[in-house]
Design a protein around this motif. Structure first.
Motif, PDB file in Angstrom:
ATOM      1  N   PRO A 374       0.828  -1.214   0.000  1.00  0.00           N
ATOM      2  CA  PRO A 374       0.000   0.000   0.000  1.00  0.00           C
ATOM      3  C   PRO A 374       0.860   1.260   0.000  1.00  0.00           C
ATOM      4  CG  PRO A 374      -0.005  -1.028   2.161  1.00  0.00           C
ATOM      5  CD  PRO A 374       0.680  -1.989   1.242  1.00  0.00           C
ATOM      6  N   ARG A 375       0.443   2.244  -0.770  1.00  0.00           N
ATOM      7  CA  ARG A 375       1.185   3.509  -0.803  1.00  0.00           C
ATOM      8  C   ARG A 375       1.127   4.198   0.555  1.00  0.00           C
ATOM      9  NH1 ARG A 375      -0.669   7.501  -5.347  1.00  0.00           N
ATOM     10  NH2 ARG A 375       0.318   5.872  -6.616  1.00  0.00           N
ATOM     11  N   HIS A 376      -0.032   4.122   1.196  1.00  0.00           N
ATOM     12  CA  HIS A 376      -0.197   4.721   2.516  1.00  0.00           C
ATOM     13  C   HIS A 376      -0.688   3.649   3.472  1.00  0.00           C
ATOM     14  CE1 HIS A 376       0.401   8.589   0.634  1.00  0.00           C
ATOM     15  NE2 HIS A 376      -0.631   8.393  -0.168  1.00  0.00           N
ATOM     16  N   ASN A 377       0.145   3.338   4.466  1.00  0.00           N
ATOM     17  CA  ASN A 377      -0.192   2.290   5.421  1.00  0.00           C
ATOM     18  C   ASN A 377      -1.029   2.845   6.561  1.00  0.00           C
ATOM     19  OD1 ASN A 377       0.168  -0.026   7.392  1.00  0.00           O
ATOM     20  ND2 ASN A 377       1.488  -0.705   5.721  1.00  0.00           N
ATOM     21  N   ASN A 378      -1.836   1.975   7.168  1.00  0.00           N
ATOM     22  CA  ASN A 378      -2.637   2.417   8.313  1.00  0.00           C
ATOM     23  C   ASN A 378      -1.840   2.399   9.616  1.00  0.00           C
ATOM     24  OD1 ASN A 378      -2.514  -0.409   8.476  1.00  0.00           O
ATOM     25  ND2 ASN A 378      -4.452  -0.517   9.580  1.00  0.00           N
ATOM     26  N   LEU A 379      -0.653   1.796   9.596  1.00  0.00           N
ATOM     27  CA  LEU A 379       0.228   1.766  10.764  1.00  0.00           C
ATOM     28  C   LEU A 379       1.524   2.476  10.390  1.00  0.00           C
ATOM     29  CD1 LEU A 379      -0.303  -1.917  11.987  1.00  0.00           C
ATOM     30  CD2 LEU A 379      -1.406   0.156  12.831  1.00  0.00           C
ATOM     31  N   ALA A 380       1.714   3.677  10.907  1.00  0.00           N
ATOM     32  CA  ALA A 380       2.851   4.506  10.501  1.00  0.00           C
ATOM     33  C   ALA A 380       4.182   3.825  10.799  1.00  0.00           C
ATOM     34  CB  ALA A 380       2.773   5.865  11.196  1.00  0.00           C
ATOM     35  N   LEU A 381       4.329   3.245  11.985  1.00  0.00           N
ATOM     36  CA  LEU A 381       5.600   2.619  12.348  1.00  0.00           C
ATOM     37  C   LEU A 381       5.956   1.497  11.382  1.00  0.00           C
ATOM     38  CD1 LEU A 381       5.471   2.414  16.255  1.00  0.00           C
ATOM     39  CD2 LEU A 381       7.080   3.725  14.868  1.00  0.00           C
ATOM     40  N   VAL A 382       4.951   0.723  10.966  1.00  0.00           N
ATOM     41  CA  VAL A 382       5.202  -0.369  10.033  1.00  0.00           C
ATOM     42  C   VAL A 382       5.655   0.166   8.681  1.00  0.00           C
ATOM     43  CG1 VAL A 382       4.148  -2.281   8.775  1.00  0.00           C
ATOM     44  CG2 VAL A 382       3.607  -1.927  11.191  1.00  0.00           C
ATOM     45  N   GLN A 383       5.018   1.233   8.203  1.00  0.00           N
ATOM     46  CA  GLN A 383       5.416   1.801   6.916  1.00  0.00           C
ATOM     47  C   GLN A 383       6.835   2.356   6.982  1.00  0.00           C
ATOM     48  OE1 GLN A 383       2.603   4.377   5.032  1.00  0.00           O
ATOM     49  NE2 GLN A 383       3.790   4.393   3.154  1.00  0.00           N
ATOM     50  N   TRP A 384       7.175   3.027   8.066  1.00  0.00           N
ATOM     51  CA  TRP A 384       8.536   3.567   8.195  1.00  0.00           C
ATOM     52  C   TRP A 384       9.562   2.439   8.222  1.00  0.00           C
ATOM     53  CZ3 TRP A 384       7.116   7.176  12.907  1.00  0.00           C
ATOM     54  CH2 TRP A 384       6.251   8.173  12.459  1.00  0.00           C
ATOM     55  N   ILE A 477      14.225  11.721   7.464  1.00  0.00           N
ATOM     56  CA  ILE A 477      13.264  10.656   7.188  1.00  0.00           C
ATOM     57  C   ILE A 477      13.960   9.299   7.231  1.00  0.00           C
ATOM     58  CG2 ILE A 477      11.647   9.727   5.499  1.00  0.00           C
ATOM     59  CD1 ILE A 477      10.752  12.312   6.843  1.00  0.00           C
ATOM     60  N   LYS A 478      15.174   9.235   6.690  1.00  0.00           N
ATOM     61  CA  LYS A 478      15.929   7.974   6.736  1.00  0.00           C
ATOM     62  C   LYS A 478      16.196   7.547   8.177  1.00  0.00           C
ATOM     63  CE  LYS A 478      18.483   8.260   2.341  1.00  0.00           C
ATOM     64  NZ  LYS A 478      19.835   8.350   1.738  1.00  0.00           N
ATOM     65  N   LEU A 479      16.566   8.513   9.011  1.00  0.00           N
ATOM     66  CA  LEU A 479      16.831   8.204  10.415  1.00  0.00           C
ATOM     67  C   LEU A 479      15.561   7.737  11.120  1.00  0.00           C
ATOM     68  CD1 LEU A 479      19.245  11.138  11.357  1.00  0.00           C
ATOM     69  CD2 LEU A 479      19.828   8.709  11.121  1.00  0.00           C
ATOM     70  N   ARG A 480      14.456   8.428  10.844  1.00  0.00           N
ATOM     71  CA  ARG A 480      13.176   8.013  11.435  1.00  0.00           C
ATOM     72  C   ARG A 480      12.828   6.584  11.031  1.00  0.00           C
ATOM     73  NH1 ARG A 480       8.025  10.181   8.508  1.00  0.00           N
ATOM     74  NH2 ARG A 480       8.843   8.564   7.120  1.00  0.00           N
ATOM     75  N   ASP A 481      12.938   6.295   9.736  1.00  0.00           N
ATOM     76  CA  ASP A 481      12.600   4.967   9.243  1.00  0.00           C
ATOM     77  C   ASP A 481      13.558   3.915   9.793  1.00  0.00           C
ATOM     78  OD1 ASP A 481      10.705   6.336   7.849  1.00  0.00           O
ATOM     79  OD2 ASP A 481      11.664   6.115   5.882  1.00  0.00           O
ATOM     80  N   GLY A 482      14.847   4.279   9.887  1.00  0.00           N
ATOM     81  CA  GLY A 482      15.826   3.331  10.412  1.00  0.00           C
ATOM     82  C   GLY A 482      15.577   2.982  11.864  1.00  0.00           C
ATOM     83  N   VAL A 483      15.209   3.977  12.667  1.00  0.00           N
ATOM     84  CA  VAL A 483      14.891   3.706  14.073  1.00  0.00           C
ATOM     85  C   VAL A 483      13.654   2.825  14.170  1.00  0.00           C
ATOM     86  CG1 VAL A 483      14.143   4.756  16.239  1.00  0.00           C
ATOM     87  CG2 VAL A 483      15.992   5.800  14.931  1.00  0.00           C
ATOM     88  N   ALA A 484      12.652   3.084  13.319  1.00  0.00           N
ATOM     89  CA  ALA A 484      11.453   2.240  13.314  1.00  0.00           C
ATOM     90  C   ALA A 484      11.797   0.801  12.941  1.00  0.00           C
ATOM     91  CB  ALA A 484      10.423   2.809  12.341  1.00  0.00           C
ATOM     92  N   ARG A 485      12.759   0.616  12.051  1.00  0.00           N
ATOM     93  CA  ARG A 485      13.141  -0.729  11.648  1.00  0.00           C
ATOM     94  C   ARG A 485      13.700  -1.538  12.825  1.00  0.00           C
ATOM     95  NH1 ARG A 485      17.621  -3.458   9.511  1.00  0.00           N
ATOM     96  NH2 ARG A 485      18.918  -1.603   9.736  1.00  0.00           N
ATOM     97  N   LEU A 486      14.340  -0.838  13.779  1.00  0.00           N
ATOM     98  CA  LEU A 486      14.857  -1.554  14.948  1.00  0.00           C
ATOM     99  C   LEU A 486      13.736  -2.188  15.757  1.00  0.00           C
ATOM    100  CD1 LEU A 486      17.525   1.062  16.180  1.00  0.00           C
ATOM    101  CD2 LEU A 486      17.859  -0.936  14.689  1.00  0.00           C
ATOM    102  N   LEU A 487      12.528  -1.671  15.617  1.00  0.00           N
ATOM    103  CA  LEU A 487      11.385  -2.215  16.340  1.00  0.00           C
ATOM    104  C   LEU A 487      10.657  -3.295  15.544  1.00  0.00           C
ATOM    105  CD1 LEU A 487       9.851   1.162  17.583  1.00  0.00           C
ATOM    106  CD2 LEU A 487      11.337  -0.389  18.878  1.00  0.00           C
ATOM    107  N   SER A 488      11.130  -3.574  14.335  1.00  0.00           N
ATOM    108  CA  SER A 488      10.378  -4.472  13.435  1.00  0.00           C
ATOM    109  C   SER A 488      10.105  -5.855  14.016  1.00  0.00           C
ATOM    110  CB  SER A 488      11.090  -4.599  12.091  1.00  0.00           C
ATOM    111  OG  SER A 488      12.388  -5.111  12.237  1.00  0.00           O
ATOM    112  N   PRO A 489      10.966  -6.444  14.878  1.00  0.00           N
ATOM    113  CA  PRO A 489      10.600  -7.744  15.436  1.00  0.00           C
ATOM    114  C   PRO A 489       9.336  -7.732  16.268  1.00  0.00           C
ATOM    115  CG  PRO A 489      12.944  -7.347  15.693  1.00  0.00           C
ATOM    116  CD  PRO A 489      12.334  -6.046  15.253  1.00  0.00           C
ATOM    117  N   TYR A 490       8.883  -6.536  16.673  1.00  0.00           N
ATOM    118  CA  TYR A 490       7.738  -6.454  17.566  1.00  0.00           C
ATOM    119  C   TYR A 490       6.539  -5.742  16.927  1.00  0.00           C
ATOM    120  CZ  TYR A 490      11.782  -7.263  20.480  1.00  0.00           C
ATOM    121  OH  TYR A 490      12.953  -7.770  20.987  1.00  0.00           O
TER     122      TYR A 490
END
Length: 491
Positions: A374-384, A477-490
């Motif tokens: 999806p171009r726009h996700n309903n869960l911001a953290l997941v999209q980042w 934006i890259k930093l924001r997305d990268g930090v969100a990726r650290l949470l991806s296991p959860y």
């Protein structure tokens, strides 16, 4: 007096040793918790992380591991039901013969390996004689499901993640209530977190109409929490043990084009007939027994199932219990077997390293891999978090397409326009490790071609994402997305 003095001396003397006793007990508990993590954690990184937390945060680390790190889900529904129902279901199966498999695969004999993978993973045979129909959007799926409820004569089993108390949800509640009044055995299982997506919950409406309803795994979180884990994400409905529905669609107004002229969620559900419906019913019966201790047996729930079509199919249940890793290994097996084309559509794309590597290896072998998100996700953290890892699949030639609104909630995978995987599972850790899911693998060219046309249409309206698009994001934006990726296991 002597006895009293002796007793006083003994307790006083013992009190002096409490710090030492406490230290010994704490050390023993830390060792036991560490040993449990070392012996039971499949992921080496997870085992190392938990051992570090246990030792670096005494008491707190051990308590956290006991609370969050140990899988307490030990479902024994099959054992509790005994052998009678299982034997009944085996007698009614229509196991696909080698000739039937060869007839469906034709020249695509490489997919025989995938047939073996599914059998080894699930323990369930591939069943012949099924009919699978795609239902695009709530305007197709909901009327078909409601019609099946109204026509049911003996039993209705329904489990879902979200069942909202809105106009669409109340249409289902009313239909289920009418079924109860005409003597149909009805059982409804709703995930405890999913039941809170609307307040007041639909559970009160169902109970007021005498519809038997239960919550799956009541949670300690007092409110809805979109990132909750260990949830039942399955969507299964079976009427009279013969007609099934499954896929990714919850029961909510936002997916219903007929009620909302512009629906906010696009999805695909599936109507299933034939022997594989027993797999849907089996999974529901296990979950219902786990939640309520009521065993569903006999012809009311498991009738003899006759052939209804040409699709070879098998149910794949997945969850953080005895079904752990079955969906993820199915995806890996499908990517390993693919020879020409793979199409994937999922709302949440957070694959782990082995899945990313398998996607890239498939491309390097000459397989065309298209991933629709999806171009726009309903869960911001997941999209980042998802955006932060897309470069890893773009690097070797996977094509990523961003589907325009409404929010694309479809979950589907196609391999070589022969094999289809439909159901509730996403490409993220919650589906692949932490939640309970149900999918069906289907072998049928006609079905795969029709689903492929659905994806081709979505792809024609989508934006092709390039490596330059991902690399060109601003640094914040890259930093924001990268930090969100650290949470991806959860997530």
């Amino acid at each position: 007096m002597l006895d009293l003095a002796l007793a006083t001396w003994q307790w006083s003397d013992l009190w002096q040793f409490w710090p030492h006793i406490g230290a010994v007990l704490l050390t023993l508990l830390t060792l036991v918790a560490s040993a449990h993590a070392v012996l039971h954690k499949r992921d080496t990184r997870a085992a190392i992380a938990w051992v570090g937390v246990i030792w670096l945060a005494p008491i707190v680390g051990t308590l956290l591991y006991v609370w969050l790190g140990i899988n307490r889900i030990r479902r024994k529904a099959r054992v509790l039901r005994g052998d009678q129902t299982y034997a009944l279901r085996r007698e009614h199966q229509n196991i696909a013969s080698d000739e039937a498999i060869a007839g469906v695969l034709g020249d695509d004999t490489h997919l025989r390996e995938l047939v073996r993978v599914g059998k080894k993973l699930t323990g369930r045979p591939l069943l012949a004689g099924n009919h699978v129909t795609s239902l695009v959007g709530g305007d197709q799926a909901y009327p078909a499901m409601l019609e099946a409820i109204e026509a049911a004569e003996h039993s209705i089993s329904l489990c879902t993640y979200i069942f909202n108390n809105d106009p669409t949800g109340r249409r289902f509640a009313d239909a289920l209530a009418r079924a109860v009044r005409r003597g149909v055995q009805v059982r409804v299982l709703i995930d405890d977190i999913g039941a809170r997506y609307s307040l007041p919950s639909i559970i009160g409406v169902l109970r007021a109409s005498d519809v038997p309803v239960a919550r799956f795994m009541p949670a300690l979180v007092p409110v809805r929490f979109a990132y909750s884990n260990l949830r039942s994400h399955r969507k299964i409905m079976v009427c009279d043990g013969r007609l099934g529905f499954t896929g990714g669609m919850n029961i909510r107004e936002s997916a219903d084009f007929k009620i909302k002229r512009v629906a906010s969620i696009a999805d695909v559900h599936f109507r299933v007939a034939g022997p594989v419906v027993a797999h849907l019913q089996q999974v529901f019966a296990d979950d219902w027994e786990y939640s309520t201790h009521e065993s569903l047996t006999g012809e009311t729930w498991f009738p003899r199932l006759e052939a209804a079509g040409e699709v070879l199919a098998r149910g794949i249940s997945d969850g953080p219990d005895e079904d752990h890793d079955k969906l993820r290994l199915t995806l890996l097996g499908a990517l390993a077997c693919a020879e020409s084309r793979v199409q994937i559509i999922t709302p949440y794309f957070l694959p782990d390293a082995p899945l990313i590597e398998s996607l890239n290896v498939a491309v390097m072998r000459g397989v065309q891999v298209d991933i629709l998100l999806p171009r726009h996700n309903n869960l911001a953290l997941v999209q980042w978090a998802s955006t932060a890892l897309l470069w890893q699949v773009l690097e070797y030639g996977c094509r990523v397409w961003l589907v325009p609104p409404p929010f694309e909630h479809t979950k589907l995978m196609l391999v070589d326009r022969v094999w289809s995987l439909v159901g509730s599972g996403n490409w993220d850790p919650r589906s692949l490790r932490l939640n309970f899911e149900f999918n069906i693998e289907c072998y049928d060219r006609q079905l795969a071609e029709s689903l492929g046309r659905v994806l081709d249409d979505k792809q024609s309206r989508s934006q092709l994402l390039s490596r330059a698009d991902v690399d060109g994001r601003p640094l914040p934006i890259k930093l924001r997305d990268g930090v969100a990726r650290l949470l991806s296991p959860y997530l």
